[in-house]
Structure formats: structure tokens, C-alpha cells
Design a protein around this motif. Structure first.
Motif, PDB file in Angstrom:
ATOM      1  N   ASP A  49      -4.223   5.081   3.590  1.00 26.72           N
ATOM      2  CA  ASP A  49      -4.715   3.975   2.768  1.00 26.72           C
ATOM      3  C   ASP A  49      -5.501   4.599   1.630  1.00 26.72           C
ATOM      4  O   ASP A  49      -6.625   5.066   1.809  1.00 26.72           O
ATOM      5  CB  ASP A  49      -5.599   3.053   3.605  1.00 26.72           C
ATOM      6  N   ARG A 109      -4.117   7.768  11.338  1.00 28.34           N
ATOM      7  CA  ARG A 109      -4.400   7.035  10.100  1.00 28.34           C
ATOM      8  C   ARG A 109      -5.550   7.716   9.375  1.00 28.34           C
ATOM      9  O   ARG A 109      -6.483   8.220  10.004  1.00 28.34           O
ATOM     10  CB  ARG A 109      -4.752   5.570  10.386  1.00 28.34           C
ATOM     11  N   ARG A 161       0.846  -1.173   0.000  1.00 30.26           N
ATOM     12  CA  ARG A 161       0.000   0.000   0.000  1.00 30.26           C
ATOM     13  C   ARG A 161       0.884   1.226   0.000  1.00 30.26           C
ATOM     14  O   ARG A 161       2.078   1.181   0.275  1.00 30.26           O
ATOM     15  CB  ARG A 161      -0.907  -0.001   1.233  1.00 30.26           C
ATOM     16  N   THR A 170      -8.068   6.970   5.858  1.00 24.82           N
ATOM     17  CA  THR A 170      -8.456   6.039   4.806  1.00 24.82           C
ATOM     18  C   THR A 170      -9.293   6.767   3.773  1.00 24.82           C
ATOM     19  O   THR A 170     -10.280   7.436   4.110  1.00 24.82           O
ATOM     20  CB  THR A 170      -9.260   4.860   5.386  1.00 24.82           C
TER      21      THR A 170
END
Length: 412
Positions: A284, A321, A6, A323
Motif C-alpha cells: 500500500d 503486507r 491501489r 504499508t
């Protein structure tokens, strides 16, 4: 992006060990050394033998000297040579010196030193040309068995597969390094070519847009100048024509600039990866978005939504994080493209519809800034916006119609 990694994992790997490139800082040099250090485990047996083998002082001193020389040559080959390659003559000389030291130390001190043959195979695999490595690795393995027959046959057979397979595996590592370096150079070349092509396209468009108009304006200006003394009415008509041509040229330039400035989702996704990585936020992100059926205006709205959301994440969320997902859904109103940006932060937008101060231009309440501006932009494209807290973080979802018919290939 490389297959199997990724975007965030690739960026992290690139920061940890820049394979095939010289270290830029002392920290990078230390991290590279950490990758090499585990292989030094085979030196524990020689060290233990020197410490507890009961050797005489002169013999022990000679052993320590030989081991230090061996270790220095090995590290110079696998550490320095990977970033700044030595000359072939220097490499061959150093590998030959390692082989001589290995044979001499093993015959002198015994089977505890047979592990040094592993390092010789590593150096053959990672520094020699492939054809030469395929011959020298088996020869080094044969030397292990011959020396082991004299000092410790059982230990030699135990190391047989290790010495052989480690050498060949290092040839694969070397090929991986070369491929990685070539891939990075190819990417840089492609980026440069794309930038050059964009400059050429812009130059062509501007020439096509302005060349004819400016030539016509120049011609009519000259005519008006010649007509002005004797035919002021005809000169006035030329001036009116100049005004009309100038206005049309201005409209054409504005239309062209609008096309250049239109936000593209693929470009914003690449910028998102860079921004999140620079902020230390694991990301991500989809590599190749599917925009089938999504018009240019809708794509631009999604790109602006992504830019605003990521700016909010980087500046205000405190997230670890983030996404990003781009999905296609079938709804009662027809197919839609859905872009979602979700983080695990605790200080993101409060969901009231207005971005925190400083987002996208300092927080001024103008169309295009904050969630209010995004809602207006998406509504103009026939889409919707949802934003709010979810699972301890913040989630923004932008939807646009994806029912635009695909272009038909006429076969021309």
C-alpha cells in the motif's frame, strides 16, 4: 496507476489477466479461459436437452455435433481473437456461422436452445466495429424473438433483455481492453522518452562542464610545449594553470555526479512497488508524494530511509503486507514530513539500531548502512528516526523538516 486501484491491486490484476495481450504461459492461457468459462452457463440447457430430451440417436448425434461446432467457434472468437485478432472476413464468417447454427438448432430442438443467442450477441459486441455492433446486436435480438415465437415465446421474452444488454455491455468491455492496451503503450513511450531526455541532459551537462575546461587544457598544453625549450619559467606557469583548470573540472564533475546520484523519493516509491510485488508482498504505497517545503537533502534522506526499510522487509521480515505512508505534521519545532514503513512480519530488524546482516550491502557497519547509518543521515538533514515493533510487525518512521520556503515565481 489506474484510478480506483491501489498499486498492489493493479499488480495482482495484471498478473491474473493481462487484458488485451496474448498469454505468455500455459498458466496465463488457463486463467484467461477461466474468465471466459462462466459464460458457458447458457449451454447447460442444450446439454440437458440432449441428455434427457428423448431424441432419436441420429438427431441427438446431430445436436451434439452442432453444439460442439458452436462452442468451438465461440471460444475461438472470444478467446483467441482477443489476444491475436483474426481477419475481419474470418470474424464475419464465424459470427454468421454462429447465427445460422443458433437459428437451426433452436428451431430443431426447441426453446431450451434459445440461450445460444446470448453468445451471438457477445461475439457481435466484442469482435465487430462499434457501428456494426450497434446494428447487429438488435438484429440478433429480433431473430431471438422470431425464433421464440415458433418454439417458446415466454422463454424468448425472458432472454430478450439479456441478449440485448449483454451485447452492448461487451462493446464497453472491448473499449476498455483497447484503452488499457493504449495506456500501457503510452506509458512505455513516456518512459522511453524520459530516459532519452535524461541521456540528453547528461550529455549537455558533461559537454558544458568539460568542453571549455578540456579545450583550455589542450591550448595551454600546446603553449607549454612551445615555451619549454626557450622559456621554461613561462612553461611552468602554463603547467600550473593546467593543474588549476583540471582541479576545477574535477570538482565540477563530482558536483554533477552527486546531483545525478541523489536519491529521489518518487523514484524510490516506484522501485518499492516493484520490489514488494516481486517478493509476493502486498503493498500500500502513495502514488504522488507531497514534498512541499522539503529540501533536496531531506528528500534524499527520506528516499534512503525508504530503500533501507523496504530492503529489510523483503529480505528478512517474512511479511505478507507492507504499508508506506508519507504525511505532513505540525510539531512544536515546525512542520515535518513523516515517512512510515510498517509490515506485519515476524523477523524484521530487532529495533536495536543495527540492521540484520545482509541489509543494504551485506551488513557491513559503515555510514549509510542499517538503522545507525540512517539515523546519522537523517540527523544531518535535521530529521529523526524511530524504529521498533508494533502490532505484531515492525515500523520505521523517518521525519525531516518541511519548512523550506517554496520557490517564488517571478513572472518572467
Amino acid at each position: 496507476m489506474t484510478d480506483g486501484l491501489r498499486a498492489d491491486e493493479e499488480a495482482r490484476a495484471h498478473r491474473l489477466v493481462r487484458i488485451g495481450e496474448p498469454p505468455r504461459t500455459r498458466g496465463e492461457a488457463l486463467r484467461k479461459l477461466v474468465w471466459v468459462a462462466p459464460w458457458l452457463v447458457f449451454l447447460t440447457s442444450p446439454v440437458a436437452d440432449l441428455l434427457h430430451g428423448g431424441h432419436a440417436t441420429p438427431v441427438g448425434a446431430a445436436g451434439w455435433t452442432g453444439l460442439a461446432a458452436f462452442t468451438g467457434i465461440y471460444l475461438a472468437l472470444v478467446f483467441r481473437n482477443m489476444s491475436r485478432p483474426l481477419s475481419p472476413a474470418a470474424v464475419y464468417t464465424m459470427v454468421a456461422a454462429l447465427e445460422v447454427l443458433t437459428v437451426a438448432l433452436s428451431l430443431t430442438f426447441g426453446e431450451a436452445w434459445l440461450g445460444l443467442f446470448v453468445y451471438v450477441s457477445v461475439c457481435c459486441g466484442i469482435t465487430f466495429p462499434l457501428r456494426l455492433a450497434y446494428w447487429t446486436i438488435p438484429l440478433n435480438t429480433a431473430a431471438l424473438l422470431l425464433v421464440g415465437w415458433r418454439v417458446g415465446e415466454e422463454t424468448a421474452w425472458g432472454l430478450f433483455l439479456v441478449v440485448l444488454l449483454v451485447g452492448y455491455s461487451m462493446t464497453g468491455v472491448r473499449q476498455l481492453i483497447h484503452t488499457t492496451v493504449a495506456l500501457r503503450r503510452a506509458r512505455a513511450t513516456v518512459a522511453q522518452l524520459a530516459a532519452n531526455e535524461e541521456r540528453l541532459r547528461m550529455a549537455r551537462d558533461l559537454h558544458d562542464l568539460l568542453g571549455h575546461s578540456l579545450s583550455l587544457i589542450t591550448l595551454k598544453s600546446e603553449l607549454a610545449g612551445r615555451m619549454l625549450p626557450d622559456h621554461p619559467d613561462r612553461a611552468a606557469q602554463q603547467v600550473a594553470d593546467i593543474e588549476q583548470v583540471s582541479r576545477q573540472a574535477l570538482v565540477d564533475v563530482r558536483a554533477a555526479v552527486t546531483g545525478y546520484r541523489r536519491a529521489r523519493l518518487a523514484t524510490e516509491l516506484a522501485g518499492t512497488q516493484v520490489a514488494l510485488t516481486a517478493a509476493g508482498i502486498a503493498a500500500d504505497i502513495p502514488v504522488e508524494p507531497d514534498l512541499t517545503g522539503v529540501g533536496e537533502e531531506s528528500e534524499s534522506a527520506l528516499a534512503w530511509a525508504l530503500r533501507e526499510a523496504v530492503t529489510n522487509v523483503v529480505r528478512h521480515s517474512g511479511a505478507r503486507r507492507c504499508t508506506v505512508e508519507l504525511l505532513r505534521r505540525q510539531t512544536l519545532a515546525g512542520p515535518v514530513a513523516e515517512l512510515s514503513v510498517e509490515d506485519d512480519g515476524s523477523a524484521a530488524d530487532d529495533g536495536t539500531g543495527v540492521a540484520p546482516p545482509g541489509v543494504a550491502g551485506g551488513g557491513a557497519e559503515e555510514p549509510g548502512n542499517g538503522l545507525t547509518g540512517l539515523t546519522e543521515r537523517l540527523e544531518k538533514a535535521g530529521g529523526t528516526l524511530e524504529a521498533g515493533r508494533v502490532r505484531g510487525g515492525f515500523r520505521l518512521v523517518a521525519r525531516v523538516p518541511a519548512d523550506r520556503p517554496a520557490p517564488v515565481d517571478s513572472g518572467a
